[in-house]
Scaffold this motif. Structure first.
Motif, PDB file in Angstrom:
ATOM      1  N   SER A 174       0.820  -1.214   0.000  1.00 23.02           N
ATOM      2  CA  SER A 174       0.000   0.000   0.000  1.00 23.02           C
ATOM      3  C   SER A 174       0.849   1.257   0.000  1.00 23.02           C
ATOM      4  O   SER A 174       0.434   2.288  -0.521  1.00 23.02           O
ATOM      5  CB  SER A 174      -0.955   0.006   1.200  1.00 23.02           C
ATOM      6  OG  SER A 174      -0.240   0.004   2.412  1.00 23.02           O
ATOM      7  N   ALA A 236       0.062   6.304   0.560  1.00 22.82           N
ATOM      8  CA  ALA A 236      -0.688   5.907   1.754  1.00 22.82           C
ATOM      9  C   ALA A 236      -0.269   6.808   2.906  1.00 22.82           C
ATOM     10  O   ALA A 236       0.899   6.860   3.262  1.00 22.82           O
ATOM     11  CB  ALA A 236      -0.407   4.443   2.092  1.00 22.82           C
ATOM     12  N   SER A 272      -3.265  -4.348   1.502  1.00 20.92           N
ATOM     13  CA  SER A 272      -2.751  -4.130   2.858  1.00 20.92           C
ATOM     14  C   SER A 272      -1.397  -4.774   2.974  1.00 20.92           C
ATOM     15  O   SER A 272      -1.160  -5.845   2.432  1.00 20.92           O
ATOM     16  CB  SER A 272      -3.711  -4.730   3.893  1.00 20.92           C
ATOM     17  OG  SER A 272      -3.180  -4.572   5.195  1.00 20.92           O
TER      18      SER A 272
END
Length: 273
Positions: A174, A236, A272
């Motif tokens: 991510s 992110a 994730s």
């Protein structure tokens, strides 16, 4: 005697209506089960109402389509390299080679009216970073991978930035591998269109962001940086409620989307670490 019998009768009635503190009414399990089923149903509906994945085959047939399957495959290749610390062989050799290969694929499949330039930037430098007490950040022989989709008017450029390096304990799915994969697919889609965009689009694949920001500082020395007028960094940030953010001096860009695009945004975790 009558009073005693009445008191005993009242006590028996009280005991009759007293409940065991450990007793749970039969309705509560049904209520909990119903609530769980409703929650599952809502999650199921939400999950299956997301846009249908576009396969590689569909994207080949329709060059206007963004293939999430191809992006996911690129992301898998990148994360299979493992953690990519600045200075490691994964970050300095394997990751940039993978990105360059994907850009070269886009070059070979681009429409004849399009032009993609590919460069690998290397350099050294130093700058003061005003973080906490402040310190001078010195770097040597770091690198970025740059791709430029030329526009019909080459005077101005839009800069889109991501980074492929990671922290020590992460494969960086991510942060920020997914963005690298999305940018590569975006480059492919834009380069297959028959008409050129008006302005250049610079795709900056930053090789030293976690160090921090050394790759970004080095890019400022590149000749392409002089023409950049809009800078979009995608990554992110660890926030569940923020879709867009900007510096105070240029929050006009974010306000333009407020009540329009942001109102229609649906944020879903796709990858994730």
């Amino acid at each position: 005697m009558t009073e005693n019998s009445n008191m005993q009768s009242d006590l028996q009635k009280d005991k009759k209506f007293q409940r065991d503190p450990h007793f749970i009414s039969w309705q509560w399990p049904i209520v909990v089960l119903a609530a769980g089923c409703l929650l599952y149903y809502l999650i199921h509906i939400s999950d299956h109402s997301l846009p249908k994945e576009v396969t590689i085959h569909e994207a080949i047939e329709n060059t206007n389509l963004f293939s999430s399957e191809r992006s996911r495959n690129t992301l898998r290749k990148l994360t299979k390299l493992g953690p990519r610390l600045a200075g490691s062989i994964q970050n300095e050799v394997h990751a940039p080679a993978l990105i360059e290969h994907e850009v070269q694929e886009a070059q070979s499949n681009a429409h004849s009216s399009q032009s993609i330039l590919l460069q690998r930037q290397k350099g050294s430098g130093a700058y003061f970073l005003g973080f906490k007490l402040g310190f001078t950040n010195i770097y040597d022989n770091i690198q970025n991978v740059l791709a430029l989709l030329e526009g019909s008017d080459g005077n101005h450029s839009i800069l889109i930035n991501c980074h492929y390096d990671t922290v020590a304990a992460s494969e960086g799915a991510s942060d920020d591998g997914i963005t690298c994969a999305v940018m590569l697919e975006l480059l492919r889609v834009l380069s297959m269109q028959t008409l050129r965009l008006k302005h250049n689009v610079i795709f900056l694949f930053n090789g030293a962001e976690e160090t921090p920001l050394q790759g970004a500082h080095m890019f400022l020395k590149h000749e392409w940086a002089k023409k950049a007028r809009i800078h979009v960094t995608v990554g992110a940030a660890g926030s569940a409620d923020v879709n867009f953010s900007s510096a105070d001096a240029c929050d006009r860009f974010v306000r333009r989307f407020h009540g329009r695009l942001v109102a229609a945004c649906r944020l879903s975790v796709t990858v994730s670490n």
